[in-house]
Design a protein around this motif. Structure first.
Motif, PDB file in Angstrom:
ATOM      1  N   GLY A 111      34.082 -48.269 -18.868  1.00 20.98           N
ATOM      2  CA  GLY A 111      34.158 -47.170 -19.762  1.00 20.98           C
ATOM      3  C   GLY A 111      34.992 -47.469 -20.847  1.00 20.98           C
ATOM      4  O   GLY A 111      34.376 -46.510 -22.244  1.00 20.98           O
ATOM      5  N   ARG A 112      35.481 -47.658 -20.903  1.00 13.70           N
ATOM      6  CA  ARG A 112      37.020 -48.145 -22.047  1.00 13.70           C
ATOM      7  C   ARG A 112      37.289 -49.812 -22.342  1.00 13.70           C
ATOM      8  O   ARG A 112      38.015 -50.366 -22.478  1.00 13.70           O
ATOM      9  CB  ARG A 112      37.938 -47.005 -21.850  1.00 13.70           C
ATOM     10  N   GLU A 113      37.091 -49.229 -24.045  1.00 10.64           N
ATOM     11  CA  GLU A 113      37.147 -51.035 -24.871  1.00 10.64           C
ATOM     12  C   GLU A 113      38.401 -50.894 -25.326  1.00 10.64           C
ATOM     13  O   GLU A 113      38.188 -49.946 -25.851  1.00 10.64           O
ATOM     14  CB  GLU A 113      36.204 -51.980 -25.374  1.00 10.64           C
ATOM     15  N   ARG A 114      39.887 -51.345 -25.481  1.00 10.94           N
ATOM     16  CA  ARG A 114      40.589 -51.697 -26.577  1.00 10.94           C
ATOM     17  C   ARG A 114      40.296 -52.528 -27.884  1.00 10.94           C
ATOM     18  O   ARG A 114      39.065 -53.174 -27.471  1.00 10.94           O
ATOM     19  CB  ARG A 114      41.712 -52.705 -25.816  1.00 10.94           C
ATOM     20  N   GLY A 115      40.527 -51.602 -28.410  1.00  7.52           N
ATOM     21  CA  GLY A 115      40.016 -52.111 -30.404  1.00  7.52           C
ATOM     22  C   GLY A 115      40.971 -52.731 -30.486  1.00  7.52           C
ATOM     23  O   GLY A 115      41.530 -53.640 -29.898  1.00  7.52           O
ATOM     24  N   THR A 168      30.479 -48.267 -11.216  1.00 11.70           N
ATOM     25  CA  THR A 168      31.808 -49.167 -10.942  1.00 11.70           C
ATOM     26  C   THR A 168      31.582 -50.965 -12.220  1.00 11.70           C
ATOM     27  O   THR A 168      32.304 -51.117 -12.158  1.00 11.70           O
ATOM     28  CB  THR A 168      31.173 -50.247  -9.705  1.00 11.70           C
ATOM     29  N   GLY A 169      29.931 -51.059 -13.063  1.00  4.12           N
ATOM     30  CA  GLY A 169      29.937 -51.199 -14.312  1.00  4.12           C
ATOM     31  C   GLY A 169      29.463 -52.657 -13.692  1.00  4.12           C
ATOM     32  O   GLY A 169      29.706 -53.700 -14.604  1.00  4.12           O
ATOM     33  N   ARG A 170      29.475 -52.876 -12.532  1.00  2.21           N
ATOM     34  CA  ARG A 170      29.347 -54.532 -11.850  1.00  2.21           C
ATOM     35  C   ARG A 170      28.260 -54.244 -10.847  1.00  2.21           C
ATOM     36  O   ARG A 170      27.962 -53.087 -10.225  1.00  2.21           O
ATOM     37  CB  ARG A 170      30.799 -54.841 -10.609  1.00  2.21           C
ATOM     38  N   THR A 183      28.045 -58.937 -14.755  1.00  4.72           N
ATOM     39  CA  THR A 183      28.411 -56.915 -15.416  1.00  4.72           C
ATOM     40  C   THR A 183      27.086 -56.880 -15.242  1.00  4.72           C
ATOM     41  O   THR A 183      26.084 -57.348 -15.572  1.00  4.72           O
ATOM     42  CB  THR A 183      28.851 -57.323 -16.938  1.00  4.72           C
ATOM     43  N   CYS A 184      26.884 -55.221 -15.073  1.00  5.71           N
ATOM     44  CA  CYS A 184      26.170 -54.524 -15.548  1.00  5.71           C
ATOM     45  C   CYS A 184      25.422 -54.594 -16.799  1.00  5.71           C
ATOM     46  O   CYS A 184      26.241 -54.315 -17.632  1.00  5.71           O
ATOM     47  CB  CYS A 184      26.258 -52.635 -14.577  1.00  5.71           C
ATOM     48  N   PRO A 185      24.152 -55.000 -16.317  1.00  3.12           N
ATOM     49  CA  PRO A 185      23.222 -54.905 -18.136  1.00  3.12           C
ATOM     50  C   PRO A 185      23.307 -53.458 -18.314  1.00  3.12           C
ATOM     51  O   PRO A 185      22.600 -53.770 -19.370  1.00  3.12           O
ATOM     52  CB  PRO A 185      22.059 -55.776 -17.290  1.00  3.12           C
ATOM     53  N   THR A 186      22.999 -52.348 -17.875  1.00  2.00           N
ATOM     54  CA  THR A 186      22.733 -51.474 -18.176  1.00  2.00           C
ATOM     55  C   THR A 186      23.595 -50.900 -19.032  1.00  2.00           C
ATOM     56  O   THR A 186      24.154 -50.446 -20.016  1.00  2.00           O
ATOM     57  CB  THR A 186      22.646 -50.062 -16.815  1.00  2.00           C
ATOM     58  N   CYS A 187      24.835 -50.541 -18.351  1.00  2.00           N
ATOM     59  CA  CYS A 187      25.983 -50.268 -19.026  1.00  2.00           C
ATOM     60  C   CYS A 187      26.491 -51.192 -19.857  1.00  2.00           C
ATOM     61  O   CYS A 187      28.225 -50.638 -20.431  1.00  2.00           O
ATOM     62  CB  CYS A 187      26.862 -48.934 -17.991  1.00  2.00           C
ATOM     63  N   GLN A 188      27.263 -52.158 -20.087  1.00  2.00           N
ATOM     64  CA  GLN A 188      26.842 -53.371 -20.564  1.00  2.00           C
ATOM     65  C   GLN A 188      28.691 -53.233 -19.479  1.00  2.00           C
ATOM     66  O   GLN A 188      30.119 -53.289 -20.571  1.00  2.00           O
ATOM     67  CB  GLN A 188      27.717 -53.460 -21.640  1.00  2.00           C
ATOM     68  N   GLY A 189      28.835 -53.196 -17.879  1.00  2.00           N
ATOM     69  CA  GLY A 189      30.260 -52.924 -17.749  1.00  2.00           C
ATOM     70  C   GLY A 189      30.862 -51.385 -17.703  1.00  2.00           C
ATOM     71  O   GLY A 189      32.815 -52.088 -17.726  1.00  2.00           O
ATOM     72  N   ARG A 190      30.795 -50.487 -18.552  1.00  2.00           N
ATOM     73  CA  ARG A 190      31.144 -49.747 -18.593  1.00  2.00           C
ATOM     74  C   ARG A 190      31.788 -48.392 -17.425  1.00  2.00           C
ATOM     75  O   ARG A 190      32.018 -47.567 -17.399  1.00  2.00           O
ATOM     76  CB  ARG A 190      30.978 -49.043 -19.741  1.00  2.00           C
ATOM     77  N   GLY A 191      30.662 -48.657 -17.119  1.00  2.00           N
ATOM     78  CA  GLY A 191      30.600 -47.453 -16.068  1.00  2.00           C
ATOM     79  C   GLY A 191      30.315 -46.163 -16.141  1.00  2.00           C
ATOM     80  O   GLY A 191      29.099 -45.595 -15.557  1.00  2.00           O
TER      81      GLY A 191
END
Length: 370
Positions: A111-115, A168-170, A183-191
């Motif tokens: 859910g949180r990607e580093r800038g 889970t993102g997976r 990787t979950c295609p719905t949330c792009q791995g963010r969970g």
């Protein structure tokens, strides 16, 4: 019961290469894997032996110890590993070969990607590199959205757990006796997913904005120096960690000095009279001062005169480099008739002692032709 020889278990020679060892293990592991032979205790025991043997022999130091001392090398602390958690370490090599690491989890926080890290090129003068300075840097970058505080969700709402992967993102998928993840295609791995996105940032949790930062440049920096400002890069997606900002310094060419490390070099032309009779002249220094340079009698072109502690400061040190003045004797041009006559008279009255280098060179030339 005595343990079987590890090489015998894997069916390889003691002199086999690492690649042959790995190939043998892969074939046996695929054949005797417990998931492929459910409920077969003999298969589980065989696989445990295969795994234990490969764990020892794939490591260069362990293999050398086993070749020298046999199983006794590991009796007091255990080189052997049974089937279970340690299976992953041995079988991971084969898993990567077959599936390219598809089963590994990504290092991204759900859910949180580093800038992203940012780069800014900054040019400074040699004087600024000598004294150091505080520079103002203006750059457009992504900053945390003030409306949603970086969550990406509309005010009063929050992201919810993804229903496709249960947060889970997976996505897990069974294929034969393997369980693969992707990787979950719905949330792009963010969970998590945002049902009502923030209108200010369209659910990204950040906006583009121009920022002004103060950068402290220490004295003594060199061309190509990199300064890292932690946490001053782009804001992460949906409240993720902020990246870093890297300032790359370049030093503009100087009108007088050339720099090599902490030392400075300058070329000073002098007249033939000053070179012959000696004299002195004044040169500027990088710190804004002046210093006098004495020219000894009979100075030749290319001679370097060293001025101690007149160079650049050494980074993070109290010491300084030196300054070198390189002399270039200038040949006079556009001479008057009288000046030419005087030079001709000087030439007639000169001896080998006046020009030893010239006399010595032409003497060698005559010997060469003879």
């Amino acid at each position: 019961m005595a343990k079987r020889d590890y090489y015998e278990i894997l069916g390889v020679e003691r002199t086999c290469a690492d690649g042959d060892l790995k190939t043998a293990f892969r074939k046996l592991a695929m054949k005797w894997h417990p998931d492929k032979n459910p409920g077969d205790k003999d298969c589980e025991h065989r696989f445990k032996e295969i795994n234990e043997a490969y764990e020892i022999l794939k490591d260069g130091e362990r293999r050398a110890a086993y070749d020298r001392f046999g199983h006794a090398a590991f009796e007091q602390g255990g080189g052997g590993h049974g089937f279970g958690a340690d299976f992953t370490s041995a079988f991971h090599d084969i898993f990567d070969d077959l599936f390219g690491g598809i089963g590994r989890r990504s290092g991204r926080t759900q859910g949180r990607e580093r800038g992203a890290d940012l780069r800014f090129n900054l040019e400074i003068t040699l004087e600024e590199a000598f004294a150091g300075k505080t520079a103002s840097v203006r750059l457009p970058t992504n900053v945390t959205c003030e409306t949603c505080s970086g969550t990406g969700a509309k005010a009063g709402t929050q992201p919810i757990a993804c229903r496709s992967c249960n947060g889970t993102g997976r996505i897990r998928h069974a294929q034969g006796f393997f369980t693969l993840e992707r990787t979950c295609p719905t949330c792009q791995g963010r969970g998590s997913v945002i049902e009502q996105p923030c209108k200010s940032c369209n659910g990204a949790g950040r906006n583009t904005k121009e920022r002004t930062l103060e950068v402290q440049i220490p004295s003594g920096v060199e061309d190509g120096t990199r300064i890292r400002l932690a946490g001053e890069g782009e804001a992460g997606m949906r409240g993720g960690p902020t990246g870093d900002l890297y300032i790359f310094l370049s030093i503009s060419p100087h009108a007088i000095y050339q720099r090599e490390g902490a030392d400075l070099y300058c070329r000073v032309p002098i007249s033939i009279v000053t070179a012959s009779l000696g004299g002195e002249f004044e040169v500027p220094t990088i710190d804004g001062g002046r210093t006098r340079v004495k020219i000894p009698e009979g100075t030749q072109t290319g001679k370097r005169l060293r001025l101690q502690n007149k160079g650049m400061p050494v980074l993070r040190s109290k010491s300084r480099g030196d300054m070198y003045v390189q002399v270039a004797v200038e040949t006079p041009q556009k001479l008057s008739k009288r000046q030419k006559e005087l030079l001709a008279e000087f030439e007639k009255s000169s001896s080998q002692e006046n020009q030893p280098e010239t006399s010595g060179f032409f003497a060698k030339m005559r010997e060469f032709f003879q």
